[in-house]
Design a protein around this motif. Sequence first.
Motif, PDB file in Angstrom:
ATOM      1  N   ARG A  65       0.875  -1.184   0.000  1.00 49.60           N
ATOM      2  CA  ARG A  65       0.000   0.000   0.000  1.00 49.60           C
ATOM      3  C   ARG A  65       0.907   1.227   0.000  1.00 49.60           C
ATOM      4  NH1 ARG A  65      -4.088  -0.926   4.962  1.00 49.60           N
ATOM      5  NH2 ARG A  65      -2.110  -1.314   6.028  1.00 49.60           N
ATOM      6  N   VAL A  66       0.779   2.061  -1.005  1.00 51.79           N
ATOM      7  CA  VAL A  66       1.670   3.218  -1.120  1.00 51.79           C
ATOM      8  C   VAL A  66       0.892   4.501  -1.352  1.00 51.79           C
ATOM      9  CG1 VAL A  66       3.785   4.093  -2.181  1.00 51.79           C
ATOM     10  CG2 VAL A  66       3.190   1.713  -2.460  1.00 51.79           C
ATOM     11  N   VAL A  67       1.295   5.533  -0.611  1.00 47.15           N
ATOM     12  CA  VAL A  67       0.704   6.858  -0.798  1.00 47.15           C
ATOM     13  C   VAL A  67       1.731   7.749  -1.491  1.00 47.15           C
ATOM     14  CG1 VAL A  67      -0.208   8.920   0.344  1.00 47.15           C
ATOM     15  CG2 VAL A  67      -0.735   6.632   1.260  1.00 47.15           C
ATOM     16  N   ALA A  68       1.340   8.328  -2.637  1.00 38.86           N
ATOM     17  CA  ALA A  68       2.161   9.336  -3.314  1.00 38.86           C
ATOM     18  C   ALA A  68       1.674  10.686  -2.794  1.00 38.86           C
ATOM     19  CB  ALA A  68       1.991   9.237  -4.827  1.00 38.86           C
ATOM     20  N   LEU A  69       2.389  11.204  -1.825  1.00 36.07           N
ATOM     21  CA  LEU A  69       1.935  12.385  -1.097  1.00 36.07           C
ATOM     22  C   LEU A  69       1.719  13.594  -2.007  1.00 36.07           C
ATOM     23  CD1 LEU A  69       1.314  12.715   1.863  1.00 36.07           C
ATOM     24  CD2 LEU A  69       3.654  13.487   2.240  1.00 36.07           C
ATOM     25  N   ASP A  70       2.640  13.815  -2.933  1.00 36.96           N
ATOM     26  CA  ASP A  70       2.547  15.007  -3.788  1.00 36.96           C
ATOM     27  C   ASP A  70       1.345  14.942  -4.722  1.00 36.96           C
ATOM     28  OD1 ASP A  70       5.033  15.694  -2.654  1.00 36.96           O
ATOM     29  OD2 ASP A  70       6.044  14.426  -4.125  1.00 36.96           O
ATOM     30  N   LEU A  71       0.919  13.725  -5.064  1.00 35.32           N
ATOM     31  CA  LEU A  71      -0.229  13.566  -5.967  1.00 35.32           C
ATOM     32  C   LEU A  71      -1.523  13.359  -5.193  1.00 35.32           C
ATOM     33  CD1 LEU A  71       1.371  11.020  -8.485  1.00 35.32           C
ATOM     34  CD2 LEU A  71       1.044  13.469  -8.838  1.00 35.32           C
ATOM     35  N   GLU A  72      -1.368  13.152  -3.881  1.00 36.64           N
ATOM     36  CA  GLU A  72      -2.521  12.817  -3.025  1.00 36.64           C
ATOM     37  C   GLU A  72      -3.257  11.608  -3.581  1.00 36.64           C
ATOM     38  OE1 GLU A  72      -4.925  16.263  -2.266  1.00 36.64           O
ATOM     39  OE2 GLU A  72      -3.190  17.464  -1.669  1.00 36.64           O
ATOM     40  N   GLU A  73      -2.462  10.582  -3.924  1.00 36.69           N
ATOM     41  CA  GLU A  73      -3.061   9.348  -4.441  1.00 36.69           C
ATOM     42  C   GLU A  73      -2.516   8.162  -3.671  1.00 36.69           C
ATOM     43  OE1 GLU A  73      -2.814   8.577  -8.654  1.00 36.69           O
ATOM     44  OE2 GLU A  73      -3.294  10.672  -9.100  1.00 36.69           O
ATOM     45  N   GLU A  74      -3.331   7.121  -3.583  1.00 39.60           N
ATOM     46  CA  GLU A  74      -2.870   5.897  -2.944  1.00 39.60           C
ATOM     47  C   GLU A  74      -3.108   4.729  -3.894  1.00 39.60           C
ATOM     48  OE1 GLU A  74      -4.062   5.278   1.147  1.00 39.60           O
ATOM     49  OE2 GLU A  74      -3.764   3.100   1.005  1.00 39.60           O
ATOM     50  N   ILE A 107      10.605 -11.012  -0.364  1.00 42.02           N
ATOM     51  CA  ILE A 107      10.160  -9.826   0.363  1.00 42.02           C
ATOM     52  C   ILE A 107       8.695 -10.014   0.710  1.00 42.02           C
ATOM     53  CG2 ILE A 107      11.821  -8.239  -0.721  1.00 42.02           C
ATOM     54  CD1 ILE A 107       9.483  -7.244  -2.504  1.00 42.02           C
ATOM     55  N   GLY A 108       8.210  -9.218   1.674  1.00 37.07           N
ATOM     56  CA  GLY A 108       6.797  -9.265   2.023  1.00 37.07           C
ATOM     57  C   GLY A 108       6.130  -7.970   1.609  1.00 37.07           C
ATOM     58  N   GLY A 109       4.866  -7.840   1.993  1.00 34.19           N
ATOM     59  CA  GLY A 109       4.160  -6.604   1.703  1.00 34.19           C
ATOM     60  C   GLY A 109       4.651  -5.486   2.609  1.00 34.19           C
ATOM     61  N   PHE A 110       4.292  -4.271   2.258  1.00 31.56           N
ATOM     62  CA  PHE A 110       4.692  -3.122   3.091  1.00 31.56           C
ATOM     63  C   PHE A 110       3.759  -1.945   2.839  1.00 31.56           C
ATOM     64  CE2 PHE A 110       7.208  -3.113  -0.825  1.00 31.56           C
ATOM     65  CZ  PHE A 110       7.017  -1.824  -1.311  1.00 31.56           C
ATOM     66  N   ASP A 111       3.787  -1.032   3.821  1.00 32.45           N
ATOM     67  CA  ASP A 111       3.059   0.226   3.678  1.00 32.45           C
ATOM     68  C   ASP A 111       4.088   1.327   3.492  1.00 32.45           C
ATOM     69  OD1 ASP A 111       0.664  -1.100   4.124  1.00 32.45           O
ATOM     70  OD2 ASP A 111       0.845  -0.868   6.303  1.00 32.45           O
ATOM     71  N   ALA A 112       3.767   2.303   2.668  1.00 35.20           N
ATOM     72  CA  ALA A 112       4.746   3.360   2.418  1.00 35.20           C
ATOM     73  C   ALA A 112       4.065   4.675   2.048  1.00 35.20           C
ATOM     74  CB  ALA A 112       5.681   2.938   1.280  1.00 35.20           C
ATOM     75  N   VAL A 113       4.765   5.756   2.387  1.00 38.76           N
ATOM     76  CA  VAL A 113       4.374   7.101   1.962  1.00 38.76           C
ATOM     77  C   VAL A 113       5.633   7.737   1.398  1.00 38.76           C
ATOM     78  CG1 VAL A 113       3.644   9.399   2.738  1.00 38.76           C
ATOM     79  CG2 VAL A 113       2.600   7.361   3.748  1.00 38.76           C
ATOM     80  N   PHE A 114       5.519   8.398   0.238  1.00 31.06           N
ATOM     81  CA  PHE A 114       6.720   9.062  -0.281  1.00 31.06           C
ATOM     82  C   PHE A 114       6.401  10.432  -0.863  1.00 31.06           C
ATOM     83  CE2 PHE A 114       5.136   7.174  -4.183  1.00 31.06           C
ATOM     84  CZ  PHE A 114       5.470   8.098  -5.162  1.00 31.06           C
ATOM     85  N   SER A 115       7.449  11.230  -0.931  1.00 27.61           N
ATOM     86  CA  SER A 115       7.339  12.571  -1.522  1.00 27.61           C
ATOM     87  C   SER A 115       8.664  12.884  -2.190  1.00 27.61           C
ATOM     88  CB  SER A 115       7.042  13.577  -0.400  1.00 27.61           C
ATOM     89  OG  SER A 115       7.090  14.902  -0.900  1.00 27.61           O
TER      90      SER A 115
END
Length: 378
Positions: A65-74, A107-115
């Motif tokens: 699950r990844v959030v692209a902070l600058d685009l405000e999209e997940e 590897i396993g799953g992960f949660d992430a937020v990036f900018s």
Amino acid sequence: MQHMQTKVGRAFEARFGAGATLFASPGRINLIGEHTDYNGGFVFPGAVDKGVVAAIRPNQSDRIRVVALDLEEEAEFGLAESDKPEASWAHYIFGVAREVQKRGHTIGGFDAVFSGNVPLGAGMSSSAALESTFAFALNDLFGCGIDRFELARIGQSTEHNYCGVKCGIMDQFASVFGKQGCLMRLDCRSMEFAYYPFDPKGYKLVLLDSRVKHQLTGSPYNDRRLSCERVAKTLGQEFLRGATMEQLEAVRAQISEEDFKRARYIIGEERRVLTVCEALEKGDYETVGKMMYETHWGMSKDYEVSCEELDFLAELAEASGVTGSRIMGGGFGGCTINLVKEELYEPFIARAKAEFHARYGHEPMVYEVIISDGSRRL
Ligand code: GLA
């Protein structure tokens, strides 16, 4: 980067809770050696103080699950080849996760937020910054034991296999291996490299971002690569690296005029990189600058990856007495890299802004180059 770090950390907590680790990777500049990487030649990049920061935490599932902070999209997707997400920005992260697994790591799953703060489309490798951040992070968090060269190749393979760009290794290499205050001379055939402390006394290195991105039909970058490969094959070589103008002239009748021009640029560029290396050792920045202009016009006339706005900026630099100026990166828009004497800096920037604005209706962005460290855990 400090500001981004705080922002990304907070956003992760708000969305996924505590316990994330922060990672960062930079964009890059390149002093000289453009389109030489996939020809087995030399490049001369350095990492910059702009990049991507990501907060990541394994989530004990097989989902990412990844959030692209600058685009405000997940985006949410799985780890398998058939799980490719919709959003194009997510292809970079999916691709990295796939390429790590393809190399035999679990590897396993992960949660992430990036900018990120690498200007998009400026030729400063925002996509390599993103790939390197995730490749470095997954290797660290899942204990894969992958070395830095392979991390760079994981980013490159991501471009090839999930983003449709048959790029060379320069951008990912520079992002992963960057070192504060140092450029790197990389031999893209042997992968040998050396750090070059770069502190040109009395000069500044500055980027002028035209903020134009020419969407050319098809895939012009890949087409350039194909031209080079065709000529190398005609010459009976694996790469254009090492070919001479005499050899090229000898096969001129067998290749198209367009391929001839592409190869002529590459052969010239190989000589220019080596000339720049020698000049740097002597502190001869005049020669460095002269080579930069030659590269610009080679990229414009023979390789045909420049555009009107960037030719205008290079001409303006020359008319302003700037030591060296050229289009940087893959081309088709983006910025020029300029080597400017300190006393000319202010008047040059003022003139470039005014004249560019008068002609194209907006000012170029100005980024002073600060050569910085590569991929790291924060
Ligand atoms: C892009 C590619 C690199 C390199 C440059 C041109 O940035 O990703 O591999 O080919 O263009 O030098």
